[in-house]
Motif scaffolding. Structure first.
Motif, PDB file in Angstrom:
ATOM      1  N   LYS A  28     -28.141  12.565   5.561  1.00 20.70           N
ATOM      2  CA  LYS A  28     -28.661  11.313   6.110  1.00 20.70           C
ATOM      3  C   LYS A  28     -27.834  10.803   7.280  1.00 20.70           C
ATOM      4  N   GLY A  29     -26.778  11.519   7.632  1.00 22.12           N
ATOM      5  CA  GLY A  29     -25.969  11.142   8.785  1.00 22.12           C
ATOM      6  C   GLY A  29     -25.031   9.986   8.532  1.00 22.12           C
ATOM      7  N   CYS A  30     -24.473   9.900   7.338  1.00 22.83           N
ATOM      8  CA  CYS A  30     -23.589   8.778   7.010  1.00 22.83           C
ATOM      9  C   CYS A  30     -22.209   8.912   7.668  1.00 22.83           C
ATOM     10  N   GLY A  31     -21.754  10.145   7.935  1.00 20.73           N
ATOM     11  CA  GLY A  31     -20.484  10.364   8.604  1.00 20.73           C
ATOM     12  C   GLY A  31     -19.251  10.355   7.721  1.00 20.73           C
ATOM     13  N   LEU A  32     -19.416  10.261   6.407  1.00 14.21           N
ATOM     14  CA  LEU A  32     -18.242  10.269   5.520  1.00 14.21           C
ATOM     15  C   LEU A  32     -17.442  11.556   5.652  1.00 14.21           C
ATOM     16  N   CYS A  33     -18.130  12.682   5.812  1.00 17.62           N
ATOM     17  CA  CYS A  33     -17.424  13.952   5.953  1.00 17.62           C
ATOM     18  C   CYS A  33     -16.585  13.973   7.237  1.00 17.62           C
ATOM     19  N   ILE A  34     -17.114  13.414   8.313  1.00 16.72           N
ATOM     20  CA  ILE A  34     -16.371  13.338   9.579  1.00 16.72           C
ATOM     21  C   ILE A  34     -15.122  12.478   9.402  1.00 16.72           C
ATOM     22  N   GLU A  35     -15.278  11.370   8.733  1.00 16.67           N
ATOM     23  CA  GLU A  35     -14.177  10.431   8.530  1.00 16.67           C
ATOM     24  C   GLU A  35     -13.067  11.020   7.660  1.00 16.67           C
ATOM     25  N   LYS A  36     -13.417  11.781   6.630  1.00 15.20           N
ATOM     26  CA  LYS A  36     -12.422  12.264   5.667  1.00 15.20           C
ATOM     27  C   LYS A  36     -11.859  13.647   5.978  1.00 15.20           C
ATOM     28  N   CYS A  37     -12.412  14.359   6.942  1.00 15.87           N
ATOM     29  CA  CYS A  37     -11.939  15.714   7.250  1.00 15.87           C
ATOM     30  C   CYS A  37     -10.492  15.676   7.753  1.00 15.87           C
ATOM     31  N   PRO A  38      -9.557  16.372   7.073  1.00 17.01           N
ATOM     32  CA  PRO A  38      -8.157  16.334   7.495  1.00 17.01           C
ATOM     33  C   PRO A  38      -7.906  17.059   8.824  1.00 17.01           C
ATOM     34  N   GLU A  39      -8.765  17.994   9.181  1.00 11.48           N
ATOM     35  CA  GLU A  39      -8.605  18.745  10.429  1.00 11.48           C
ATOM     36  C   GLU A  39      -9.441  18.175  11.578  1.00 11.48           C
ATOM     37  N   LYS A  40     -10.250  17.150  11.276  1.00 13.03           N
ATOM     38  CA  LYS A  40     -11.142  16.535  12.276  1.00 13.03           C
ATOM     39  C   LYS A  40     -12.003  17.588  12.973  1.00 13.03           C
ATOM     40  N   CYS A  41     -12.550  18.492  12.181  1.00  9.85           N
ATOM     41  CA  CYS A  41     -13.348  19.588  12.749  1.00  9.85           C
ATOM     42  C   CYS A  41     -14.847  19.443  12.501  1.00  9.85           C
ATOM     43  N   ILE A  42     -15.288  18.323  11.968  1.00 11.13           N
ATOM     44  CA  ILE A  42     -16.708  18.087  11.763  1.00 11.13           C
ATOM     45  C   ILE A  42     -17.168  17.093  12.817  1.00 11.13           C
ATOM     46  N   ALA A  43     -18.305  17.406  13.441  1.00 13.61           N
ATOM     47  CA  ALA A  43     -18.820  16.554  14.514  1.00 13.61           C
ATOM     48  C   ALA A  43     -20.323  16.350  14.349  1.00 13.61           C
ATOM     49  N   TRP A  44     -20.859  15.423  15.106  1.00 10.17           N
ATOM     50  CA  TRP A  44     -22.297  15.180  15.093  1.00 10.17           C
ATOM     51  C   TRP A  44     -23.005  16.320  15.810  1.00 10.17           C
ATOM     52  N   SER A  45     -24.087  16.776  15.237  1.00 14.39           N
ATOM     53  CA  SER A  45     -24.922  17.823  15.824  1.00 14.39           C
ATOM     54  C   SER A  45     -25.931  17.194  16.781  1.00 14.39           C
ATOM     55  N   THR A  46     -26.480  17.996  17.670  1.00 10.43           N
ATOM     56  CA  THR A  46     -27.561  17.520  18.529  1.00 10.43           C
ATOM     57  C   THR A  46     -28.895  17.547  17.786  1.00 10.43           C
ATOM     58  N   GLU A  47     -28.937  18.245  16.643  1.00 10.64           N
ATOM     59  CA  GLU A  47     -30.145  18.298  15.829  1.00 10.64           C
ATOM     60  C   GLU A  47     -30.168  17.118  14.872  1.00 10.64           C
ATOM     61  N   LEU A  48     -31.355  16.678  14.526  1.00 11.83           N
ATOM     62  CA  LEU A  48     -31.499  15.527  13.643  1.00 11.83           C
ATOM     63  C   LEU A  48     -31.704  15.946  12.201  1.00 11.83           C
ATOM     64  N   GLY A  49     -31.251  15.097  11.290  1.00 14.09           N
ATOM     65  CA  GLY A  49     -31.448  15.301   9.862  1.00 14.09           C
ATOM     66  C   GLY A  49     -32.762  14.690   9.408  1.00 14.09           C
ATOM     67  N   VAL A  50     -32.936  14.592   8.131  1.00 17.68           N
ATOM     68  CA  VAL A  50     -34.187  14.163   7.523  1.00 17.68           C
ATOM     69  C   VAL A  50     -34.593  12.743   7.884  1.00 17.68           C
ATOM     70  N   TYR A  51     -33.666  11.860   8.119  1.00 16.18           N
ATOM     71  CA  TYR A  51     -33.983  10.467   8.428  1.00 16.18           C
ATOM     72  C   TYR A  51     -34.020  10.191   9.930  1.00 16.18           C
TER      73      TYR A  51
END
Length: 86
Positions: A28-51
């Motif tokens: 749903k694009g909440c961004g919790l994974c981006i916030e908690k990643c210790p390596e800061k290696c998760i980013a927003w994709s150009t593709e859209l999710g379900v919502y």
């Protein structure tokens, strides 16, 4: 009832440490994974999710396959599998 089709196929990414997969139909694009990643290696994709919100994708050259993103995802949209030790 909506005619919108939900995609449950996963987008997979690999490196020598393991596999990282996301399910666009669940993110749903909440961004919790981006916030908690210790390596800061998760980013927003150009593709859209379900919502209609951006989904996430990893930068696999930095990912250590720790699994924190999988743990914090409230929608179980991320799966992390470590490669077997050699």
């Amino acid at each position: 009832m909506s005619d919108k089709k939900v995609e449950f196929e996963c987008a997979t990414y690999k490196n020598d440490r393991g596999l990282w997969a996301t399910f666009p139909g669940l993110c749903k694009g909440c961004g919790l994974c981006i916030e908690k990643c210790p390596e800061k290696c998760i980013a927003w994709s150009t593709e859209l999710g379900v919502y209609g919100t951006p989904r996430v994708e990893p930068k696999m050259d930095q990912c250590i396959i720790c699994g924190i993103c999988e743990t914090v995802c409230p929608d179980c949209a991320i799966t992390v599998k470590r490669a077997p030790k050699k």
